[in-house]
Scaffold this motif. Structure first.
Motif, PDB file in Angstrom:
ATOM      1  N   TRP A 178       0.826  -1.207   0.000  1.00  0.00           N
ATOM      2  CA  TRP A 178       0.000   0.000   0.000  1.00  0.00           C
ATOM      3  C   TRP A 178       0.860   1.257   0.000  1.00  0.00           C
ATOM      4  O   TRP A 178       0.437   2.298  -0.501  1.00  0.00           O
ATOM      5  CB  TRP A 178      -0.997   0.016   1.157  1.00  0.00           C
ATOM      6  CG  TRP A 178      -0.411   0.185   2.528  1.00  0.00           C
ATOM      7  CD1 TRP A 178      -0.045  -0.814   3.380  1.00  0.00           C
ATOM      8  CD2 TRP A 178      -0.115   1.410   3.206  1.00  0.00           C
ATOM      9  NE1 TRP A 178       0.464  -0.284   4.541  1.00  0.00           N
ATOM     10  CE2 TRP A 178       0.428   1.080   4.469  1.00  0.00           C
ATOM     11  CE3 TRP A 178      -0.252   2.754   2.875  1.00  0.00           C
ATOM     12  CZ2 TRP A 178       0.830   2.035   5.387  1.00  0.00           C
ATOM     13  CZ3 TRP A 178       0.153   3.715   3.795  1.00  0.00           C
ATOM     14  CH2 TRP A 178       0.678   3.354   5.036  1.00  0.00           C
ATOM     15  N   PHE A 201      -3.612  -6.816  -4.009  1.00  0.00           N
ATOM     16  CA  PHE A 201      -4.831  -6.631  -3.220  1.00  0.00           C
ATOM     17  C   PHE A 201      -5.993  -7.402  -3.837  1.00  0.00           C
ATOM     18  O   PHE A 201      -6.758  -8.047  -3.123  1.00  0.00           O
ATOM     19  CB  PHE A 201      -5.194  -5.146  -3.127  1.00  0.00           C
ATOM     20  CG  PHE A 201      -4.485  -4.412  -2.029  1.00  0.00           C
ATOM     21  CD1 PHE A 201      -4.981  -4.412  -0.738  1.00  0.00           C
ATOM     22  CD2 PHE A 201      -3.332  -3.712  -2.290  1.00  0.00           C
ATOM     23  CE1 PHE A 201      -4.335  -3.734   0.276  1.00  0.00           C
ATOM     24  CE2 PHE A 201      -2.667  -3.022  -1.293  1.00  0.00           C
ATOM     25  CZ  PHE A 201      -3.176  -3.036  -0.002  1.00  0.00           C
ATOM     26  N   LEU A 212      -8.192 -10.239  -2.068  1.00  0.00           N
ATOM     27  CA  LEU A 212      -9.627 -10.007  -1.899  1.00  0.00           C
ATOM     28  C   LEU A 212     -10.441 -11.100  -2.576  1.00  0.00           C
ATOM     29  O   LEU A 212     -11.534 -11.435  -2.113  1.00  0.00           O
ATOM     30  CB  LEU A 212     -10.003  -8.636  -2.449  1.00  0.00           C
ATOM     31  CG  LEU A 212      -9.521  -7.469  -1.594  1.00  0.00           C
ATOM     32  CD1 LEU A 212      -9.591  -6.175  -2.381  1.00  0.00           C
ATOM     33  CD2 LEU A 212     -10.317  -7.373  -0.309  1.00  0.00           C
ATOM     34  N   ASP A 235     -14.542 -10.640  -1.026  1.00  0.00           N
ATOM     35  CA  ASP A 235     -15.004  -9.258  -0.877  1.00  0.00           C
ATOM     36  C   ASP A 235     -15.110  -8.657  -2.279  1.00  0.00           C
ATOM     37  O   ASP A 235     -14.172  -8.068  -2.806  1.00  0.00           O
ATOM     38  CB  ASP A 235     -14.035  -8.457  -0.007  1.00  0.00           C
ATOM     39  CG  ASP A 235     -14.565  -7.085   0.348  1.00  0.00           C
ATOM     40  OD1 ASP A 235     -15.529  -6.626  -0.294  1.00  0.00           O
ATOM     41  OD2 ASP A 235     -14.017  -6.463   1.281  1.00  0.00           O
ATOM     42  N   THR A 265     -16.856  -6.132  -3.765  1.00  0.00           N
ATOM     43  CA  THR A 265     -16.818  -4.703  -4.068  1.00  0.00           C
ATOM     44  C   THR A 265     -15.386  -4.205  -4.175  1.00  0.00           C
ATOM     45  O   THR A 265     -15.014  -3.566  -5.162  1.00  0.00           O
ATOM     46  CB  THR A 265     -17.577  -3.907  -2.993  1.00  0.00           C
ATOM     47  OG1 THR A 265     -18.912  -4.412  -2.902  1.00  0.00           O
ATOM     48  CG2 THR A 265     -17.621  -2.434  -3.339  1.00  0.00           C
ATOM     49  N   LYS A 266     -14.589  -4.481  -3.170  1.00  0.00           N
ATOM     50  CA  LYS A 266     -13.188  -4.052  -3.190  1.00  0.00           C
ATOM     51  C   LYS A 266     -12.419  -4.763  -4.301  1.00  0.00           C
ATOM     52  O   LYS A 266     -11.535  -4.178  -4.918  1.00  0.00           O
ATOM     53  CB  LYS A 266     -12.522  -4.301  -1.840  1.00  0.00           C
ATOM     54  CG  LYS A 266     -13.006  -3.365  -0.763  1.00  0.00           C
ATOM     55  CD  LYS A 266     -12.277  -3.632   0.538  1.00  0.00           C
ATOM     56  CE  LYS A 266     -12.770  -2.704   1.620  1.00  0.00           C
ATOM     57  NZ  LYS A 266     -12.066  -2.927   2.886  1.00  0.00           N
ATOM     58  N   ILE A 274     -13.010  -2.891  -7.482  1.00  0.00           N
ATOM     59  CA  ILE A 274     -12.327  -1.594  -7.493  1.00  0.00           C
ATOM     60  C   ILE A 274     -10.842  -1.789  -7.754  1.00  0.00           C
ATOM     61  O   ILE A 274     -10.253  -1.092  -8.596  1.00  0.00           O
ATOM     62  CB  ILE A 274     -12.585  -0.825  -6.178  1.00  0.00           C
ATOM     63  CG1 ILE A 274     -14.067  -0.433  -6.102  1.00  0.00           C
ATOM     64  CG2 ILE A 274     -11.689   0.412  -6.097  1.00  0.00           C
ATOM     65  CD1 ILE A 274     -14.496   0.134  -4.773  1.00  0.00           C
ATOM     66  N   PHE A 275     -10.212  -2.731  -7.058  1.00  0.00           N
ATOM     67  CA  PHE A 275      -8.794  -2.979  -7.302  1.00  0.00           C
ATOM     68  C   PHE A 275      -8.571  -3.571  -8.698  1.00  0.00           C
ATOM     69  O   PHE A 275      -7.561  -3.285  -9.338  1.00  0.00           O
ATOM     70  CB  PHE A 275      -8.178  -3.869  -6.222  1.00  0.00           C
ATOM     71  CG  PHE A 275      -7.763  -3.099  -5.007  1.00  0.00           C
ATOM     72  CD1 PHE A 275      -6.703  -2.204  -5.057  1.00  0.00           C
ATOM     73  CD2 PHE A 275      -8.424  -3.245  -3.801  1.00  0.00           C
ATOM     74  CE1 PHE A 275      -6.305  -1.488  -3.956  1.00  0.00           C
ATOM     75  CE2 PHE A 275      -8.041  -2.532  -2.685  1.00  0.00           C
ATOM     76  CZ  PHE A 275      -6.982  -1.649  -2.759  1.00  0.00           C
ATOM     77  N   TYR A 304      -7.638   5.392  -1.920  1.00  0.00           N
ATOM     78  CA  TYR A 304      -8.145   4.026  -1.822  1.00  0.00           C
ATOM     79  C   TYR A 304      -7.079   3.055  -1.315  1.00  0.00           C
ATOM     80  O   TYR A 304      -7.372   2.172  -0.516  1.00  0.00           O
ATOM     81  CB  TYR A 304      -8.732   3.563  -3.158  1.00  0.00           C
ATOM     82  CG  TYR A 304      -9.673   2.414  -2.963  1.00  0.00           C
ATOM     83  CD1 TYR A 304     -10.896   2.612  -2.339  1.00  0.00           C
ATOM     84  CD2 TYR A 304      -9.333   1.132  -3.362  1.00  0.00           C
ATOM     85  CE1 TYR A 304     -11.753   1.567  -2.123  1.00  0.00           C
ATOM     86  CE2 TYR A 304     -10.192   0.076  -3.150  1.00  0.00           C
ATOM     87  CZ  TYR A 304     -11.402   0.299  -2.529  1.00  0.00           C
ATOM     88  OH  TYR A 304     -12.244  -0.743  -2.297  1.00  0.00           O
ATOM     89  N   ASN A 363      -7.222   1.123   2.578  1.00  0.00           N
ATOM     90  CA  ASN A 363      -7.150  -0.342   2.604  1.00  0.00           C
ATOM     91  C   ASN A 363      -5.791  -0.846   3.078  1.00  0.00           C
ATOM     92  O   ASN A 363      -5.453  -2.005   2.886  1.00  0.00           O
ATOM     93  CB  ASN A 363      -7.456  -0.910   1.214  1.00  0.00           C
ATOM     94  CG  ASN A 363      -8.914  -0.786   0.893  1.00  0.00           C
ATOM     95  OD1 ASN A 363      -9.734  -1.492   1.456  1.00  0.00           O
ATOM     96  ND2 ASN A 363      -9.241   0.141   0.013  1.00  0.00           N
ATOM     97  N   PHE A 421      -5.572  -4.105   5.241  1.00  0.00           N
ATOM     98  CA  PHE A 421      -6.122  -5.357   4.730  1.00  0.00           C
ATOM     99  C   PHE A 421      -5.077  -6.435   4.763  1.00  0.00           C
ATOM    100  O   PHE A 421      -3.970  -6.364   4.472  1.00  0.00           O
ATOM    101  CB  PHE A 421      -6.689  -5.176   3.324  1.00  0.00           C
ATOM    102  CG  PHE A 421      -7.106  -6.482   2.723  1.00  0.00           C
ATOM    103  CD1 PHE A 421      -8.233  -7.120   3.187  1.00  0.00           C
ATOM    104  CD2 PHE A 421      -6.375  -7.075   1.731  1.00  0.00           C
ATOM    105  CE1 PHE A 421      -8.612  -8.327   2.671  1.00  0.00           C
ATOM    106  CE2 PHE A 421      -6.743  -8.284   1.203  1.00  0.00           C
ATOM    107  CZ  PHE A 421      -7.868  -8.908   1.668  1.00  0.00           C
TER     108      PHE A 421
END
Length: 100
Positions: free
Chosen positions: A13, A46, A50, A55, A57-58, A61-62, A93, A97, A100
């Motif tokens: 990140w 990520f 995920l 997950d 939604t995330k 997005i990633f 974003y 995160n 995570f």
């Protein structure tokens, strides 16, 4: 596959945030290609994790970040100012995160 310790995960990140932050400065084109590689690679990390946690939604997005910043088939949006506007939510974003 060996698990990455929490201390070593920080790079996934932090690196894209730093790369995108430096990108606000006037840099040669090669730097932006390198930053695309860093951002898409970390977003892929990520997204993969995920996917294992389901997950969605995330994950989407990633996944979108991976496609947007991919260095193999770059998306050219034209002006650097437009990329700067896109980089701000991307930085945010990755930051939210980070645990995570």
């Amino acid at each position: 596959m060996k698990n990455i310790s929490p201390g070593n995960r920080k790079i996934f990140w932090l690196a894209p945030i730093i790369a995108l932050g430096i990108g606000f400065l006037p840099m040669p084109y090669g730097y932006y290609m390198l930053s695309r590689l860093v951002v898409s690679g970390c977003a892929l990390y990520f997204a993969f994790n995920l996917f294992k946690t389901k997950d969605n939604t995330k994950l989407w997005i990633f996944g979108f970040i991976v496609v947007l910043y991919n260095p193999l088939i770059p998306i050219h949006l034209g002006a650097k100012e437009l990329w700067m506007i896109i980089n701000i939510p991307t930085i945010y974003y990755f930051y939210i995160n980070r645990n995570f």
